[in-house]
Design a protein around this motif. Structure first.
Motif, PDB file in Angstrom:
ATOM      1  N   VAL A  16       1.145  -1.385  -0.095  1.00  0.00           N
ATOM      2  CA  VAL A  16       0.218  -0.017   0.211  1.00  0.00           C
ATOM      3  C   VAL A  16       0.820   0.901  -0.061  1.00  0.00           C
ATOM      4  O   VAL A  16       0.339   2.264  -0.257  1.00  0.00           O
ATOM      5  N   GLN A  17       1.932   0.850   0.377  1.00  0.00           N
ATOM      6  CA  GLN A  17       3.130   1.921   0.510  1.00  0.00           C
ATOM      7  C   GLN A  17       4.040   2.774  -0.595  1.00  0.00           C
ATOM      8  O   GLN A  17       3.957   4.510  -1.208  1.00  0.00           O
ATOM      9  N   SER A  18       3.541   1.795  -1.416  1.00  0.00           N
ATOM     10  CA  SER A  18       4.567   2.107  -3.317  1.00  0.00           C
ATOM     11  C   SER A  18       2.955   2.156  -4.045  1.00  0.00           C
ATOM     12  O   SER A  18       3.330   3.104  -4.818  1.00  0.00           O
ATOM     13  N   GLU A  19       1.836   1.970  -3.913  1.00  0.00           N
ATOM     14  CA  GLU A  19       1.029   1.294  -4.859  1.00  0.00           C
ATOM     15  C   GLU A  19      -0.236   3.121  -4.494  1.00  0.00           C
ATOM     16  O   GLU A  19      -0.523   3.957  -5.304  1.00  0.00           O
ATOM     17  N   GLY A  20      -0.618   3.026  -3.400  1.00  0.00           N
ATOM     18  CA  GLY A  20      -0.929   4.552  -2.603  1.00  0.00           C
ATOM     19  C   GLY A  20      -2.333   3.431  -2.095  1.00  0.00           C
ATOM     20  O   GLY A  20      -2.459   2.219  -2.751  1.00  0.00           O
ATOM     21  N   LEU A  21      -3.247   4.003  -1.141  1.00  0.00           N
ATOM     22  CA  LEU A  21      -4.221   3.137  -1.325  1.00  0.00           C
ATOM     23  C   LEU A  21      -5.356   3.316  -1.819  1.00  0.00           C
ATOM     24  O   LEU A  21      -6.192   2.205  -1.780  1.00  0.00           O
TER      25      LEU A  21
END
Length: 245
Positions: free
Chosen positions: A92-97
């Protein structure tokens, strides 16, 4: 002493678990007892999960075996699916929520497949049975802690289907005029979604209430467009009974 836990939070739990409001219309009572009676309360301490887990994996595994013939034939395949699902909150940190939430939604809707057919062909993986709702496991819990027991965030209400936390609710006290549903929505939007976004990767919607108004929104939805959940013929609000309805 009145507080959000023994008033609003408890009302939500009791309503979900089958306490039908006396003033509810007969046709609504029939739907209520038929569709929502399946919810049962399990305290967060009794759920088979570590506080660092987003999912209740034993329940998810059982559902995967129950709902997918290819997995039932070889139960170890459930672990392959769980591995894939675990990676989405981790990214989630790299993809975005929002993007991670969209990716997980594809699994929820049964749009993802794996080579579990008789001849190795890809077959859809079902996390939820949308055709026969009685095949699913419905749990409501409270005071869900993530990611660590002592210093983690504590979510007031979490609704799980087949071990997947689909709904998060924040309850506020009904006896302080300065406190409203907006404070609960802010806790979710400005707090939890940013500090523990992993918990909102499988989220369908969140809600907030202080026992007078009820509002809900999806991940990263601005608070000013969180909406009410009204019946078309009855939009009254302002009381605990209205929120319960």
């Amino acid at each position: 002493m009145f507080n959000e836990e023994n008033t609003v939070e408890q009302m939500v739990i009791e309503t979900l678990c089958g306490s039908v409001p006396e003033d509810m219309a007969a046709q609504d009572q029939e739907f209520y007892t038929g569709e929502i009676k399946g919810w049962r309360f399990i305290s967060s301490a009794q759920l088979p999960r570590q506080t660092s887990d987003v999912f209740v994996e034993p329940t998810m595994r059982d559902a995967l075996i129950r709902l997918n013939p290819g997995i039932k034939a070889q139960p170890d395949r459930a672990d392959e699916v769980l591995y894939r699902l675990r990676t989405i909150p981790l990214a989630v940190q790299s993809e975005g929520l929002v993007r991670a939430n969209e990716l997980f939604a594809e699994w929820l809707r049964g749009e993802k497949s794996m080579p579990f057919g008789d001849r190795g062909e890809h077959t859809p993986v079902r996390l939820i049975d949308f055709e026969n709702l009685n095949n699913n496991d419905y749990v409501v819990t409270n005071q869900w802690t993530y990611p660590v027991k002592d210093t983690g965030k504590r979510l007031d209400i979490v609704l799980l289907v087949n071990g997947i936390p689909l709904v998060v609710g924040e309850a506020k006290t009904p006896v302080r005029p300065a406190i409203t549903w907006v404070d609960g929505a802010s806790d979710i939007h400005n707090g939890y979604e940013q500090s523990i976004p992993q918990m909102f990767v499988p989220n369908v919607f969140s809600f907030a209430t202080e026992g007078k108004c009820y509002r809900y929104g999806s991940v990263r939805m601005p608070i000013d467009i969180w909406g009410p959940w009204h019946e078309p013929e009855n939009k009254a609000e302002g009381t605990l009974a209205d929120v319960q309805r």
